[in-house]
Every structure is written in structure tokens, then in C-alpha cells.
Design an enzyme around this catalytic site. Structure first.
Site, PDB file in Angstrom:
ATOM      1  N   GLU A 117      -0.068   0.182  -9.976  1.00  0.00           N
ATOM      2  CA  GLU A 117      -0.238   0.401  -8.536  1.00  0.00           C
ATOM      3  C   GLU A 117      -0.586   1.850  -8.191  1.00  0.00           C
ATOM      4  OE1 GLU A 117       3.313  -1.213  -6.704  1.00  0.00           O
ATOM      5  OE2 GLU A 117       2.423  -3.203  -6.677  1.00  0.00           O
ATOM      6  N   GLU A 151       1.180  -9.812  -9.578  1.00  0.00           N
ATOM      7  CA  GLU A 151       2.582  -9.831  -9.161  1.00  0.00           C
ATOM      8  C   GLU A 151       2.712 -10.562  -7.840  1.00  0.00           C
ATOM      9  OE1 GLU A 151       4.530  -6.077  -8.710  1.00  0.00           O
ATOM     10  OE2 GLU A 151       3.585  -5.229 -10.488  1.00  0.00           O
ATOM     11  N   CYS A 155      -0.423  20.134  -4.790  1.00  0.00           N
ATOM     12  CA  CYS A 155      -0.106  21.364  -5.528  1.00  0.00           C
ATOM     13  C   CYS A 155      -1.367  22.219  -5.728  1.00  0.00           C
ATOM     14  CB  CYS A 155       0.519  21.023  -6.880  1.00  0.00           C
ATOM     15  SG  CYS A 155      -0.685  20.395  -8.083  1.00  0.00           S
ATOM     16  N   CYS A 185      -1.141  14.371  -4.405  1.00  0.00           N
ATOM     17  CA  CYS A 185      -0.452  15.637  -4.667  1.00  0.00           C
ATOM     18  C   CYS A 185      -1.191  16.795  -4.005  1.00  0.00           C
ATOM     19  CB  CYS A 185      -0.346  15.876  -6.169  1.00  0.00           C
ATOM     20  SG  CYS A 185       0.486  17.422  -6.556  1.00  0.00           S
ATOM     21  N   CYS A 232       1.465  14.156 -10.931  1.00  0.00           N
ATOM     22  CA  CYS A 232       0.346  14.727 -10.186  1.00  0.00           C
ATOM     23  C   CYS A 232      -0.946  14.202 -10.812  1.00  0.00           C
ATOM     24  CB  CYS A 232       0.410  16.246 -10.287  1.00  0.00           C
ATOM     25  SG  CYS A 232      -1.141  17.031  -9.826  1.00  0.00           S
ATOM     26  N   PHE A 276      18.300  -6.363  -7.000  1.00  0.00           N
ATOM     27  CA  PHE A 276      18.384  -7.460  -6.033  1.00  0.00           C
ATOM     28  C   PHE A 276      17.015  -8.062  -5.705  1.00  0.00           C
ATOM     29  CE2 PHE A 276      22.308  -4.974  -5.094  1.00  0.00           C
ATOM     30  CZ  PHE A 276      23.180  -5.899  -5.668  1.00  0.00           C
ATOM     31  N   HIS A 277      16.056  -7.824  -6.572  1.00  0.00           N
ATOM     32  CA  HIS A 277      14.731  -8.446  -6.420  1.00  0.00           C
ATOM     33  C   HIS A 277      14.761  -9.768  -7.181  1.00  0.00           C
ATOM     34  CE1 HIS A 277      10.377  -9.006  -6.570  1.00  0.00           C
ATOM     35  NE2 HIS A 277      10.207  -7.928  -5.812  1.00  0.00           N
ATOM     36  N   TRP A 321      12.907  -4.817  -1.080  1.00  0.00           N
ATOM     37  CA  TRP A 321      12.495  -3.538  -0.500  1.00  0.00           C
ATOM     38  C   TRP A 321      12.177  -3.597   0.980  1.00  0.00           C
ATOM     39  CZ3 TRP A 321       7.580  -4.810   0.776  1.00  0.00           C
ATOM     40  CH2 TRP A 321       6.876  -5.686  -0.064  1.00  0.00           C
ATOM     41  N   ARG A 372      10.261   6.615  -9.658  1.00  0.00           N
ATOM     42  CA  ARG A 372       9.085   6.368 -10.501  1.00  0.00           C
ATOM     43  C   ARG A 372       7.876   7.003  -9.819  1.00  0.00           C
ATOM     44  NH1 ARG A 372       7.896  -0.148  -9.456  1.00  0.00           N
ATOM     45  NH2 ARG A 372       7.264   0.078  -7.307  1.00  0.00           N
TER      46      ARG A 372
END
Ligand code: GAL
Ligand code: ZN
Length: 676
Positions: free
Chosen positions: A156, A309, A163, A161, A121, A359-360, A317, A117
Site C-alpha cells: 500500500e 485484501e 526531509c 516525506c 522516507c 481485533f481485525h 480501524w 509501520r
């Protein structure tokens, strides 16, 4: 026009309770069960659609809103408000496949691909065009939908970037800041190491280079990255506001997250919201969490904020993820309420079966509703209704702590006296003794109006502007108490060292100045003027008093380590080292005494957090032992209904929400004495 805020959601609903809801991961027959279970759990707000771009726009230009219509209708029928996300944090693979220039490039020039995810840019016009087209249609579709209560822009923000398009955008940003190349060369000090730019086209992002990159360039790059994302946020926000002027807009922060200057972002939002996941292995996590919550309250200008959250139990994680023991979910959530949150939301409602977060933990675990975790969620939802009256109530503080992103960025560049100086750790080390003593602290930016505070603590402000240093000086002269930590006031906003004895712009108010930084290995013995000793670590400075009294000295050579200076009506403290926690506690007590500020409790207890919100005194036991806490006044516990006279007993992870009888004003001429 005044913007709608969190009160537009809490009015009539009380505290908000819910989580991220990702129905696109489930067949529709599950949705009905979701709605029923949500209702039973007291859920009144869900965040929908955060990662739904590919579901809404399965191929370029297509729109499939029918499923989302049914989700919003279902939530409305269930009396659950929707925080609708613009799904722009995770573009579908077709965008990166067809238009690879929308994918971000790292500092080594490698493109990052889809399959996870956040692969966009921030400066890509093509990404922006696709994102805004979708947001426009989303806003038009759901404007006026009765379930729509809040907009959640992206997720979040923190992408970076390197580039060519980002380099072009960086140059545009620099042109606006400096006007011409001469000014840029001057600001970046490019006479150093032959870095002079003769043509704008030569100016690029700080890409991977053989050795240390120009720190002024790095600082501007960080400013630019935060601004580039903010620019994108604003573009989405403006579209949303055009369609739905009465619906507040937020995006979820990540606390003390380095890439985004939250002070500059918060001004652009209607609601401040945060994602927070305390580390269960960190014994200091409750205090770190309190600091983060206080930052959110500061970002919200002292008003309520939304915990967007948190985890119901384990995350997936960290390398090793123990669950939250019974009672912790409630303790952590009520901690946020106590420190100003009007909403307590989780990632996520129903645990995913597939994908990177299978698994969260979630409010509704894989094992279903008949589980201890879901039972805790239900009980918590019920209990929050008892606390509805705290919604919107302020959290009073007489102490402020200054924190600044550009200073953080500048401090932590390579090539400095010690890379062991860490802006957030320095902030936290000063915050901890106040938290332990039940003294509420507001987090503020350096440009804040300090005059309302009795005590202002500046743990580190490596980079300071003349204006902010001047305001701090004026604050002390006007009667304020200021505490300044080491290695502050060292560089200007271009990251150029301020020459002369340091900290040059604060020297006069501190009544002290230094000439040398002397990082150390191992502890350094220090002695208070009264004779007691303490250790300091990592950092010392060669400082001379210039009117200040030496409150503590380095034991070896008697040079000043902590100084106190009366200036005008106020007092300024300077700390030329990094004292151990107990010594910082001593320092906090002395500064509080100067400021005439007391802690909330007559006798603070180890591990027990005490904070007032509105008329409620919250006590939260983060420790592992049962404690008896003496109270300032008799009170009633709103959570249990029981009266507490003189003290409360708190088991581990227990919380008390105490309402004290309000002091009554005796009628004039009446000399009844009221003893509370
Ligand atoms: C947040 C994110 C959520 C989810 C969560 C897991 O960073 O916004 O989408 O990934 O972490 O803890
Ligand atoms: Zn780019």
C-alpha cells in the site's frame, strides 16, 4: 518480451482464493494446522512475508531465511501458491535507530518514529540501499522455488516525506521537468506573492507555511511524491525481474487513493491488485465498491485483476466495527468476480493474537475453525471452484468514465470557489445512475482511446491538457456522445487558469460557455424543457448557449443548467450545476439514448446489481428485501444448477450467476427461427 500476468496463476488453478499469511506471528506447530485448514477451505494462494523484514534481517546484514524456506516448502507441499512480498513496507527499528535519516518527516518538520509501520522516507538512499539488498537476496533465494507464483512489492504505497533529502530529490525531479529555474518560476507563477526563486537551493517541498501554498508547487509536489514512490517500486521490481523473469510483479493499490496516480503505476506492474474494505455503515457502499472494481479493471487495461485484501468480517480501524452479517462475505467477493477479479483474497488468513490488528477479522478467527465465519469461508472457497470458468473472461462495457489524478490533486487545492467540490464524490454521483441501471462502465484516464465507446462521461476534469481536450472533441465529431460535468477544463497542466470563457478548450464542442462560477447554499430549482422540475445543489454557473440547446434551465432566471449540442456526428452534453441523484438518473438515460446503449436488465430492480462477465450474467442483491428480477432470456444459475425461466427471485444478499444459452447461428439456407 510479453510479461507474465494473472493468467500465469489462474491457468490450471481457476479463480484464486486465499489471503495474507503471517506465520512469523505463530509457533511452527501452528503452521501445519494452517496448511491443513487452508487446504480444506480451498485456499490456493497466500501472500507471505509482507511484514517480515525484522524476522529475516534481525540485525543489519544478517539473513534468516530458514523459517521462510520451511513456510514456502509447506505451501508447496500443500498445493498452495505463494505471493511472496518484499518486506520493505516496515523496516525494523534498528534501521531508524541507527539511520534516523531513513525515517519520514512531516510537513511541520517532525520526524515520525518506528513502533508502527510504513516509517520510511521514499527518497532516502540509505533506506533504498537496505531495502534493495534484502530484496536482492530474497529474489536470489526463492527464484525457482515451486511455490513462488507472484511478487508483492511493499505494501500500500502512499508515504510522503518532507526531509532535506526529499527536498533534494524534489529539486532533481523539477530540474528534469523544467530544465532551468526560469521555466520553474514561469510554471509556478512565482511573480505572485513574491515567490520568485533565484537559486535551486531555495526550492523546498511545500512545508508548513503561514498561509495558502502556491497551488502549482503543490501539484508538482503531488506528482513528485507519486513518482518518487514509483521509482522505488521500479527499483525493487527490476531486481525481482532480473532473478525471476517469469514471475509477475504486483503491488496492492487502495482504490481511489489520492497520493498515488494509479494510471501511471499500473503500466509498471504485471498484475493489478487492490485492497478494498467497504464501509458497512454506508448504504451506498455496494455502488462505491463497484466503481472501485471498475477502476481496477480499467487499470488492468480491461483484463482481470486481483482483489488482494478484503475483510472476512469486521475491520478494527474504523471507530465502530460491526461484523459482516452472514452472506455478505460471499456477496462482496462475488461482486468482485462479476466485475473482473480473478482472485479473491483476504486480510488475513489467521487472526493475530497481538499487535495493532488483533481485533481485525480473519478467515480463521480466534475462536477457531468451528465457527460460522470459517464455515462461510469454506463454503465460499468451494463455490469459487464452480466459477473457475470465468477466470480471464472480459467484462464488456460501452460506456467510459474519465478520471485523472493530477486533475483531482489540482481541484482540491485550497483557495477555490468552493471546497465542497470533491473529485471522487463528483465521479461517484455520475457513476451511481449507471450502476443502478445495470449499465457497465469502464474507468479510463483522460488520455485513453475513447473511440470504442458509445458514451464517455467526464464528471469533472478541472485540469485538462490541450491534447486530451482535443481528443474529446474529435471523439464527439466522430460520432461519440460526451457528457461533461461542471468546473471542467478550467486549468492547464501547470494549474494556470485558462483565460477566456470556460471551459475554454471544450467550448466549441459543447456549444456553450460560461463566465462566472456561482456556488450556492441550499437547493436550486431547475426545470427540464418538458416542464418537470428537479433540485440542484452546491454549484451553479453563469453559462450561455452558443449553439447548444438548453435541456434544463435554472427555474429562477431561465439560464441554462444542462445543455446538449450536436457537433459533427456526435452529441456533447454540458452540466453547469450539481443535479440531485434522480436528475442525474434522467440525464444518464438521455445520454444513453443518444448513444444507443441499454442496461442489461429489462427492468432494473433497486439494490440489485447486474453485470455481465464473459457469458455469465451476475445478479447481486445488495438490498434488504427479496426481489423478483425479470430476465432478458431464460438461463441456468451456475451456483445452484437451477433453471431460471423469465425471472429469478433473489433473497437479500443472494447472488445468481446465470448462463444464457448461446445464440446459435442457423445453417445457411435453413430458416428455422430461434426464439430465446
Ligand atoms: C491494509 C493492509 C493490511 C492490513 C489491513 C487491515 O491496509 O495492507 O496489512 O493492515 O489493511 O484492514
Ligand atoms: Zn525524507
Amino acid at each position: 518480451m510479453t510479461r507474465p500476468g494473472l493468467h500465469t496463476l489462474t491457468g490450471g488453478r481457476g479463480l484464486l482464493f486465499g489471503g495474507d499469511y503471517n506465520p512469523e506471528q505463530w509457533p511452527e506447530h501452528v503452521w501445519a494446522e494452517d496448511a491443513e485448514l487452508m487446504r480444506a477451505a480451498g485456499v490456493n494462494l497466500v501472500t507471505v512475508g509482507v511484514f517480515s523484514w525484522a524476522r529475516i534481517e534481525p540485525e543489519p546484514g544478517a539473513r534468516d531465511f530458514a523459517w521462510l524456506d520451511r513456510v514456502l516448502d509447506l505451501m508447496d507441499e500443500s498445493g498452495i501458491a505463494v505471493d511472496l512480498a518484499t518486506p520493505t513496507a516496515s523496516p525494523p527499528p534498528w534501521l531508524g535507530h541507527r539511520r534516523p535519516e531513513t525515517l519520514p518527516v512531516d510537513e511541520s518538520g517532525h520526524r515520525l518514529w518506528y513502533g508502527s509501520r510504513n516509517q520510511f522516507c521514499p527518497s532516502s538512499p540509505v533506506y533504498r540501499e537496505h531495502a534493495l539488498a534484502l530484496v536482492e537476496d530474497l529474489a536470489a533465494r526463492y527464484a525457482g522455488h515451486p511455490a513462488l507464483a507472484l511478487w508483492h512489492v511493499g505494501n500500500e504505497y502512499g508515504q510522503v516525506c518532507h526531509c532535506d533529502e526529499s527536498a533534494e530529490a524534489f529539486r532533481t525531479w523539477l530540474k528534469a521537468r523544467y530544465g532551468d529555474l526560469d521555466a520553474l518560476n514561469e510554471a509556478w507563477g512565482t511573480t505572485f506573492w513574491s515567490q520568485r526563486y533565484g537559486d535551486w537551493a531555495e526550492v523546498v517541498t511545500p512545508r508548513r507555511a503561514p498561509y495558502i501554498i502556491n497551488p502549482s508547487q503543490q501539484l508538482d509536489w503531488r506528482r513528485f511524491c507519486s513518482d518518487a514512490l514509483l521509482d522505488h517500486f521500479r527499483a525493487e521490481r527490476d531486481l525481482l525481474r532480473r532473478h525471476t523473469p517469469d514471475i509477475p510483479v504486483t503491488t496492492n493499490f487502495m482504490g481511489l487513493f489520492k497520493p498515488v496516480d494509479a494510471w501511471s503505476w499500473a503500466r509498471e506492474e504485471d498484475v493489478v491488485s487492490n485492497d478494498h474494505y467497504p464501509d458497512p455503515a454506508d448504504p451506498l457502499a455496494p455502488a462505491r465498491t463497484a466503481l472501485t472494481h471498475d477502476l481496477m479493471r480499467g487499470l488492468a487495461g480491461g483484463g482481470p485483476w486481483l482483489l488482494m485484501e478484503q475483510a472476512a468480517s469486521a475491520v478494527n480501524w474504523r471507530p465502530h466495527n460491526p461484523p459482516k452479517p452472514p452472506g455478505r462475505l460471499r456477496l462482496e467477493s462475488l461482486q468482485a468476480v462479476a466485475r473482473g477479479a480473478d482472485g479473491l483474497c483476504y486480510f488475513q488468513w489467521r487472526a493475530s493474537r497481538f499487535g495493532a490488528e488483533r481485533f481485525h477479522s480473519a478467515m480463521l478467527p480466534h475462536a477457531g475453525p468451528d465457527t460460522r465465519l470459517h464455515a462461510e469461508i469454506r463454503a465460499h472457497g468451494r463455490e469459487l471452484r464452480e466459477l473457475a470458468r470465468v477466470a480471464g473472461r472480459p467484462v464488456p462495457a460501452r460506456v467510459a468514465m474519465v478520471f485523472d489524478w493530477p486533475s483531482w490533486w489540482a481541484l482540491e487545492e485550497r483557495g477555490r470557489p468552493s471546497d465542497r467540490l470533491n473529485a471522487v464524490e463528483q465521479l461517484f454521483s455520475y457513476y451511481l445512475p449507471f450502476w443502478e441501471r445495470g449499465v457497465t462502465v469502464d474507468l479510463v484516464p483522460p488520455s485513453a482511446d475513447l473511440t470504442g465507446y458509445a458514451l464517455v462521461v467526464v464528471p469533472n476534469l478541472f485540469l485538462v491538457s490541450d491534447a486530451d481536450a482535443g481528443a474529446m472533441t474529435a471523439y464527439v465529431h466522430g460520432g461519440g456522445v460526451l457528457v461533461v460535468g461542471p468546473f471542467s477544463g478550467i486549468v492547464d497542466p501547470r494549474a494556470h487558469v485558462r483565460t477566456g470563457r470556460f471551459p475554454a478548450p471544450l467550448r466549441a464542442v459543447l456549444g456553450a460557455s460560461g463566465e462566472e462560477w456561482q456556488p450556492v447554499e441550499g437547493p436550486v430549482r431547475c426545470r427540464w424543457a418538458g416542464g418537470a422540475e428537479f433540485d440542484a445543489h452546491t454549484w451553479t454557473e453563469l453559462v450561455a448557449a452558443e449553439g447548444a440547446e438548453t435541456v434544463a434551465a435554472f427555474a429562477g432566471d431561465g439560464r441554462p443548467a444542462v445543455l446538449r449540442h450536436r457537433a459533427g456526428e456526435g452529441v456533447a452534453w454540458y452540466v453547469a450545476t450539481m443535479p440531485e441523484p434522480d436528475a442525474l438518473g434522467e440525464l444518464a438515460e438521455r445520454a444513453l439514448a443518444d448513444a444507443g446503449v441499454d442496461g442489461i436488465l429489462p427492468e432494473p430492480r433497486h439494490g440489485v446489481e447486474a453485470v455481465r462477465r464473459g457469458e455469465i450474467l451476475f445478479l447481486l442483491n445488495h438490498g434488504t428485501e427479496t426481489v423478483r428480477v425479470p430476465l432478458p432470456r431464460p438461463a441456468t444459475d451456475l451456483l445452484t444448477g437451477s433453471a431460471a425461466d423469465g425471472h429469478v427471485v433473489l433473497a437479500p444478499r443472494a447472488v445468481a450467476a446465470l448462463v444464457e444459452p448461446s445464440p446459435q447461428t442457423p445453417p445457411p439456407g435453413d430458416d428455422i427461427e430461434i426464439t430465446l
